[in-house]
Design a protein around this motif. Structure first.
Motif, PDB file in Angstrom:
ATOM      1  N   THR A   1      12.550  16.268   9.999  1.00 42.39           N
ATOM      2  CA  THR A   1      11.866  15.404   9.037  1.00 42.39           C
ATOM      3  C   THR A   1      12.107  13.942   9.415  1.00 42.39           C
ATOM      4  O   THR A   1      13.231  13.551   9.737  1.00 42.39           O
ATOM      5  CB  THR A   1      12.373  15.677   7.611  1.00 42.39           C
ATOM      6  OG1 THR A   1      12.155  17.045   7.297  1.00 42.39           O
ATOM      7  CG2 THR A   1      11.645  14.792   6.612  1.00 42.39           C
ATOM      8  N   VAL A   2      11.027  13.151   9.340  1.00 42.50           N
ATOM      9  CA  VAL A   2      11.110  11.732   9.653  1.00 42.50           C
ATOM     10  C   VAL A   2      10.688  10.955   8.409  1.00 42.50           C
ATOM     11  O   VAL A   2       9.616  11.209   7.850  1.00 42.50           O
ATOM     12  CB  VAL A   2      10.208  11.351  10.843  1.00 42.50           C
ATOM     13  CG1 VAL A   2      10.274   9.842  11.102  1.00 42.50           C
ATOM     14  CG2 VAL A   2      10.616  12.119  12.083  1.00 42.50           C
ATOM     15  N   LEU A   3      11.552  10.032   7.973  1.00 44.77           N
ATOM     16  CA  LEU A   3      11.262   9.175   6.823  1.00 44.77           C
ATOM     17  C   LEU A   3      11.222   7.726   7.321  1.00 44.77           C
ATOM     18  O   LEU A   3      12.235   7.183   7.759  1.00 44.77           O
ATOM     19  CB  LEU A   3      12.330   9.328   5.741  1.00 44.77           C
ATOM     20  CG  LEU A   3      12.162   8.420   4.510  1.00 44.77           C
ATOM     21  CD1 LEU A   3      10.849   8.729   3.796  1.00 44.77           C
ATOM     22  CD2 LEU A   3      13.345   8.564   3.559  1.00 44.77           C
ATOM     23  N   VAL A   4      10.032   7.128   7.245  1.00 49.55           N
ATOM     24  CA  VAL A   4       9.844   5.731   7.636  1.00 49.55           C
ATOM     25  C   VAL A   4       9.756   4.903   6.362  1.00 49.55           C
ATOM     26  O   VAL A   4       8.817   5.077   5.566  1.00 49.55           O
ATOM     27  CB  VAL A   4       8.577   5.548   8.489  1.00 49.55           C
ATOM     28  CG1 VAL A   4       8.383   4.075   8.843  1.00 49.55           C
ATOM     29  CG2 VAL A   4       8.663   6.388   9.756  1.00 49.55           C
ATOM     30  N   THR A   5      10.730   4.047   6.171  1.00 43.98           N
ATOM     31  CA  THR A   5      10.752   3.168   5.003  1.00 43.98           C
ATOM     32  C   THR A   5      10.239   1.795   5.414  1.00 43.98           C
ATOM     33  O   THR A   5      10.700   1.217   6.403  1.00 43.98           O
ATOM     34  CB  THR A   5      12.177   3.043   4.434  1.00 43.98           C
ATOM     35  OG1 THR A   5      12.657   4.348   4.104  1.00 43.98           O
ATOM     36  CG2 THR A   5      12.183   2.171   3.189  1.00 43.98           C
TER      37      THR A   5
ATOM     38  N   GLU B   1       0.825  -1.210   0.000  1.00 46.28           N
ATOM     39  CA  GLU B   1       0.000   0.000   0.000  1.00 46.28           C
ATOM     40  C   GLU B   1       0.860   1.261   0.000  1.00 46.28           C
ATOM     41  O   GLU B   1       0.583   2.216  -0.731  1.00 46.28           O
ATOM     42  CB  GLU B   1      -0.923  -0.022   1.216  1.00 46.28           C
ATOM     43  CG  GLU B   1      -1.825   1.191   1.322  1.00 46.28           C
ATOM     44  CD  GLU B   1      -2.727   1.133   2.541  1.00 46.28           C
ATOM     45  OE1 GLU B   1      -3.329   2.175   2.876  1.00 46.28           O
ATOM     46  OE2 GLU B   1      -2.808   0.053   3.154  1.00 46.28           O
ATOM     47  N   SER B   2       1.881   1.278   0.811  1.00 46.48           N
ATOM     48  CA  SER B   2       2.775   2.451   0.863  1.00 46.48           C
ATOM     49  C   SER B   2       4.156   1.954   1.265  1.00 46.48           C
ATOM     50  O   SER B   2       4.311   1.265   2.268  1.00 46.48           O
ATOM     51  CB  SER B   2       2.257   3.476   1.882  1.00 46.48           C
ATOM     52  OG  SER B   2       3.125   4.583   1.940  1.00 46.48           O
ATOM     53  N   ARG B   3       5.128   2.316   0.458  1.00 42.98           N
ATOM     54  CA  ARG B   3       6.483   1.835   0.698  1.00 42.98           C
ATOM     55  C   ARG B   3       7.269   2.758   1.628  1.00 42.98           C
ATOM     56  O   ARG B   3       8.287   2.343   2.149  1.00 42.98           O
ATOM     57  CB  ARG B   3       7.216   1.666  -0.624  1.00 42.98           C
ATOM     58  CG  ARG B   3       6.546   0.648  -1.532  1.00 42.98           C
ATOM     59  CD  ARG B   3       7.387   0.321  -2.727  1.00 42.98           C
ATOM     60  NE  ARG B   3       6.753  -0.719  -3.539  1.00 42.98           N
ATOM     61  CZ  ARG B   3       7.312  -1.274  -4.606  1.00 42.98           C
ATOM     62  NH1 ARG B   3       8.513  -0.883  -4.984  1.00 42.98           N
ATOM     63  NH2 ARG B   3       6.670  -2.206  -5.279  1.00 42.98           N
ATOM     64  N   PHE B   4       6.832   3.994   1.807  1.00 45.58           N
ATOM     65  CA  PHE B   4       7.515   4.885   2.755  1.00 45.58           C
ATOM     66  C   PHE B   4       6.510   5.932   3.230  1.00 45.58           C
ATOM     67  O   PHE B   4       5.479   6.186   2.580  1.00 45.58           O
ATOM     68  CB  PHE B   4       8.742   5.552   2.117  1.00 45.58           C
ATOM     69  CG  PHE B   4       8.409   6.461   0.962  1.00 45.58           C
ATOM     70  CD1 PHE B   4       8.124   7.810   1.158  1.00 45.58           C
ATOM     71  CD2 PHE B   4       8.379   5.966  -0.334  1.00 45.58           C
ATOM     72  CE1 PHE B   4       7.816   8.629   0.096  1.00 45.58           C
ATOM     73  CE2 PHE B   4       8.059   6.799  -1.406  1.00 45.58           C
ATOM     74  CZ  PHE B   4       7.784   8.131  -1.194  1.00 45.58           C
ATOM     75  N   TYR B   5       6.840   6.538   4.363  1.00 49.57           N
ATOM     76  CA  TYR B   5       6.027   7.594   4.960  1.00 49.57           C
ATOM     77  C   TYR B   5       6.970   8.752   5.310  1.00 49.57           C
ATOM     78  O   TYR B   5       7.994   8.546   5.988  1.00 49.57           O
ATOM     79  CB  TYR B   5       5.315   7.098   6.220  1.00 49.57           C
ATOM     80  CG  TYR B   5       4.314   6.002   5.963  1.00 49.57           C
ATOM     81  CD1 TYR B   5       2.985   6.295   5.717  1.00 49.57           C
ATOM     82  CD2 TYR B   5       4.705   4.663   5.977  1.00 49.57           C
ATOM     83  CE1 TYR B   5       2.056   5.283   5.496  1.00 49.57           C
ATOM     84  CE2 TYR B   5       3.801   3.653   5.745  1.00 49.57           C
ATOM     85  CZ  TYR B   5       2.477   3.971   5.502  1.00 49.57           C
ATOM     86  OH  TYR B   5       1.563   2.967   5.280  1.00 49.57           O
ATOM     87  N   LEU B   6       6.605   9.943   4.867  1.00 48.49           N
ATOM     88  CA  LEU B   6       7.400  11.146   5.139  1.00 48.49           C
ATOM     89  C   LEU B   6       6.554  12.076   5.999  1.00 48.49           C
ATOM     90  O   LEU B   6       5.414  12.410   5.641  1.00 48.49           O
ATOM     91  CB  LEU B   6       7.797  11.839   3.828  1.00 48.49           C
ATOM     92  CG  LEU B   6       8.677  13.072   3.964  1.00 48.49           C
ATOM     93  CD1 LEU B   6      10.018  12.704   4.592  1.00 48.49           C
ATOM     94  CD2 LEU B   6       8.891  13.739   2.610  1.00 48.49           C
TER      95      LEU B   6
ATOM     96  N   ASP C   1       4.207  -9.024  -3.239  1.00 51.41           N
ATOM     97  CA  ASP C   1       5.498  -8.712  -2.653  1.00 51.41           C
ATOM     98  C   ASP C   1       6.476  -8.281  -3.742  1.00 51.41           C
ATOM     99  O   ASP C   1       6.159  -8.283  -4.940  1.00 51.41           O
ATOM    100  CB  ASP C   1       6.034  -9.935  -1.899  1.00 51.41           C
ATOM    101  CG  ASP C   1       5.132 -10.323  -0.741  1.00 51.41           C
ATOM    102  OD1 ASP C   1       4.636  -9.407  -0.063  1.00 51.41           O
ATOM    103  OD2 ASP C   1       4.920 -11.522  -0.525  1.00 51.41           O
ATOM    104  N   SER C   2       7.679  -7.907  -3.311  1.00 52.74           N
ATOM    105  CA  SER C   2       8.692  -7.449  -4.252  1.00 52.74           C
ATOM    106  C   SER C   2       9.969  -8.240  -4.035  1.00 52.74           C
ATOM    107  O   SER C   2      10.120  -8.964  -3.049  1.00 52.74           O
ATOM    108  CB  SER C   2       8.958  -5.950  -4.065  1.00 52.74           C
ATOM    109  OG  SER C   2       9.474  -5.695  -2.768  1.00 52.74           O
TER     110      SER C   2
END
Length: 812
Positions: A332-336, A311-316, A375-376
């Motif tokens: 800034t927070v980047l959640v992968t 659904e989402s590969r990262f969140y900024l 999946d990937s």
């Protein structure tokens, strides 16, 4: 003297004046001494005996003693030396505290004179006490924006000593921000103060640790210290700062809900409300607030719902830290999101054939399907396979499409339906797989003819069967299905005895049951060969043949047929000749008979039923030979009549009879002479016999006439039957026709065979009787004949008793 006084201080001058005063007082009537504190017990204070004008030994004699006033005695008298000594250790600070002078007054009584002397002892202070602060550590607060010159009150120290031994000064440890100043109180106490020399910065140094030392004037100098902790009070002069401008974190997508992903750290050098930070999202999207939760106090970010890599590969997101003074900072927070093998491969059937013809060529497409994995990477790499050793294979098409193909021709009769399991598995760890089951039916093709279980069949049918009876059933199996397996039965076209086979046998086309359309005669038809054809309803139809042999079972439906002796055709009576000289066992004649049946039904046995002279002749059970049972006598009648029965062994048995006439004579002329010379006897018995003979002749004539008529009818029937047998190739063609030679109307065989017949007269009827098996060869007596079962009944005769022998001779 004056120079010496200049070097003294005020304290020394004061002590000198006090000493002089005491000396003057002593001379005035009071004795004064001085002694230092803390001396050991028995230390010398003064020579009291001298000051009283006495000798040391007089102190005891005169009763000199110290009189106390209710307080602890500090001093004592030494009678030996006449001295005043200390009674124990004296603590000036305990007696006089902080008094400038410490005087101890007591009296000495001279008892013999009743005189009292006043004693005053001054306790001289020594430097035995350190200056002492009340607390070992003292906290002093000052605002970081306080102005230079600001004074801070410090705790002061106290010293139990007095004079120069008391507290004299303070010292402050070295530092750049503060200096020390002292102020003296009205009581002479010195009070230290801190003076701010340079501006403070709490963020650089929130606490300044100083050491304050108090010094007295003793020798040696005693001192004590206290820890001064200067607390710099905060002012909101600093904004929060994050340790990093950007935070990165990588987490697997299957992380548990509520797990803390990371903790943001922001610092504010301020303290209190100015340094208390509050964390929050700035301009967050709904997806961020629905997925993550930020701890406003600790700065920790945790999940509130499960993550999904697909659904989402990262969140900024942006996080703000704000202090109590409204100063803030942002990061800034980047959640992968890391992919986890949490998606099972999917298989979508695009096209599927529910059935396939068994004659399809290899490579026929059965199904088209696509596969997908959300999946990937390796988690999304898919491999397809077929389980089992099946005649199918997978062939990859465009994109993620696969074809399911046949690898060889199919055989529905071997396997009519395939359950194909398609397995799709990814390369994750652990791998996930999906199975899809395909049911494929193999459509039938008419490639198998009907098959009979046996290559040939045989069955037996009893003759004289009813028409329409079921005689046999054949079944052919066709491994095909549907119309291709529906079998139809038929008879191959053929003829039998010049007629179509279908007029004798029919078959049910559906069940394969054969029926007899006619009644078969074993004597005409012994066996029947035919072919049964089984055909299916396929297109084109397939068929197979099987041979069927029908064998007729004989039934006892034919009576024995007597071939010899045959009945004459000219109305004469055949006579067998037996010479009077014949001995026992003489062969008179032979009865020859056949039976058109077979087997046990054709096994014949011969029996003598009747004889005019019982016990004279006998018949061979199996040969049919008529022989004499004894030697002939002169009294034996000329004509002997024998009835021979021929019986088969069928169930029930059938039989035929023949009547033989045997002439007892040596030659034919003798027979004729004997017949002509028969005269009635004068004897009453002879007349009676004559009567019987006349009656018998009449009866025999009637019987003979009937016999001739019956014989003609039998001849006509036999001629008709022989014609039928000759037409069918059967019959008894091998039996020669009898030839007769007539002599005066009487025919005889060239070779004579005699057959016994028993003719009885019973109740007005004449009977031909077969003897029982026990009497098969010889008719013993008339009584035994009478006990036999009558099988052939002749015309009525009016004879009450007696026996007439009729002899017929046949000449071959």
């Amino acid at each position: 003297m004056a120079g010496a006084l200049r070097g003294w201080g005020c304290r020394e001058l004061l002590l000198l004046l006090l000493l002089l005063g005491m000396q003057r007082g002593a001379r005035a009537g009071q004795i004064r001494y001085s002694v230092q504190e803390e001396l050991d017990k028995g230390s010398f204070v003064g020579n009291i005996a001298k000051d009283l004008g006495l000798e040391p030994q007089e102190l005891a004699e005169r009763g000199v003693r110290i009189i106390s006033r209710g307080r602890t005695q500090l001093f004592a008298l030494n009678p030996g030396s006449g001295s005043l000594v200390t009674a124990g250790r004296i603590d000036r600070e305990e007696l006089c505290a902080q008094s400038a002078r410490c005087l101890v007054n007591f009296n000495i009584l001279v008892e013999n004179k009743m005189k009292i002397y006043g004693i005053e002892v001054e306790i001289i202070d020594i430097n035995d006490n350190f200056p002492r602060f009340r607390d070992e550590e003292v906290k002093v607060k000052v605002s970081e924006n306080a102005a230079t010159g600001t004074r801070l009150v410090l705790p002061f120290a106290r010293d139990a000593d007095v004079g120069v031994n008391s507290l004299q000064s303070y010292q402050l440890s070295s530092n750049i921000h503060f200096s020390l100043d002292e102020k003296s109180g009205s009581d002479g106490q010195k009070y230290p103060e801190l003076v701010l020399e340079q501006p403070l910065d709490r963020e650089k140094a929130a606490v300044h640790d100083l050491l304050l030392t108090a010094l007295d004037g003793g020798d040696p100098v005693l001192s004590s210290t206290t820890h001064i902790r200067v607390m710099v009070l905060d002012a909101n002069d600093n904004a929060p700062q994050f340790t990093r401008s950007e935070y990165r974190v990588s987490v697997p997508e299957n992380i548990a809900v509520g797990t803390r992903l990371l903790t943001l750290t922001a610092t504010d050098p301020d303290e209190g409300i100015n340094g208390k930070l509050t964390y929050s999202f700035r301009n967050e999207e709904d997806k961020i607030s629905q997925t993550f939760q930020l701890d406003s106090n600790l700065g920790g970010i945790s999940t509130v719902q499960s993550l999904d890599y697909e659904e989402s590969r990262f969140y900024l997101m942006e996080v703000v830290a704000q202090d109590g003074g409204a100063l803030l900072a942002s990061a800034t927070v980047l959640v992968t999101v890391q992919d986890v093998n949490d998606n099972v491969p999917e298989m979508i059937l695009t096209s599927l054939a529910s059935s396939v013809s068994e004659d399809c060529l290899p490579g026929t497409v059965i199904a088209l399907f696509s596969v997908h994995d959300g999946d990937s990477g390796e988690n999304g790499e898919i491999a397809c396979s077929i389980s089992g050793n099946l005649p199918f294979k997978l062939e990859k098409s465009v994109d993620n499409y696969y074809h399911l193909l046949t690898t060889r021709t199919l055989d529905r009769e071997e396997i009519s339906e395939y359950n194909i399991t398609l397995t799709v598995i990814d390369r994750g760890n652990p791998p996930l797989s999906t199975e899809n089951h395909i049911s494929l039916k193999v459509a039938d093709v008419n490639d198998n003819p009907p098959i009979f279980p046996h290559t040939s069949y045989s069955t037996y049918i009893p003759e004289n069967n009813p028409r329409g009876i079921s005689i046999f059933s054949v079944t052919a199996n066709d491994p095909d299905s549907g119309n291709n397996a529906q079998v139809t039965y038929s008879l191959a076209k053929d003829t039998f005895q010049g007629m179509p086979l279908s007029s004798f046998i029919s078959i049910n086309s559906d069940t394969g049951v054969l029926y007899a359309l006619s009644s078969f005669d074993y004597e005409q038809v012994r066996d029947l060969q035919l072919w049964v054809t089984a055909s299916d309803n396929g297109d084109p139809p397939l068929s197979s043949n099987v041979s069927l042999s029908l064998f007729m079972l004989d039934q006892n439906d034919n009576t024995p047929e007597i071939l010899y002796p045959t009945l004459p055709t000219d109305g004469s009576t055949g006579v067998e000749l037996a010479p009077r000289s014949a001995e026992l066992g003489y062969l008179v004649t032979k009865v020859v008979a056949v039976d058109r049946d077979s087997g046990q039904n054709a096994w014949l046995s011969y029996r003598l039923l009747k004889a005019s002279e019982p016990g004279l002749f006998m018949v061979g059970l199996h040969t049919g030979e008529v022989r004499t049972a004894r030697a002939l006598l002169d009294r034996d009648a000329l004509k002997q009549s024998l009835v021979v029965a021929v019986q088969d062994h069928g169930q029930p048995p059938l039989s035929a009879t023949v009547t033989l006439t045997v002439a007892v004579a040596d030659s034919i002329p003798d027979v004729l002479a004997d017949l002509g010379n028969l005269e009635p006897s004068a004897d009453p018995d002879d007349s009676s016999l004559t009567l019987y003979l006349v009656v018998a002749v009449a009866v025999v004539s009637c019987v003979f006439l009937a016999f001739v008529i019956i014989l003609l009818a039998l001849r006509l029937r036999r001629w008709h039957t022989s014609c039928l047998h000759q037409a069918s190739g059967g019959g008894l063609a091998g039996v020669p026709t009898s030839h007769f030679v007539g002599v005066d109307g009487v025919q005889a065989f060239l070779q004579t065979y005699s057959h016994e017949v028993c003719l009885t007269a019973d109740s007005g009827k004449s009977h031909l009787i077969f003897p029982q098996p026990n009497y098969a060869d010889t008719l013993i007596s008339q009584e035994s004949c009478g006990k036999s079962e009558p099988l052939l009944i002749s015309e009525k005769i009016n004879v009450n008793e007696g026996l007439e022998v009729v002899q017929v001779s046949f000449l071959s």
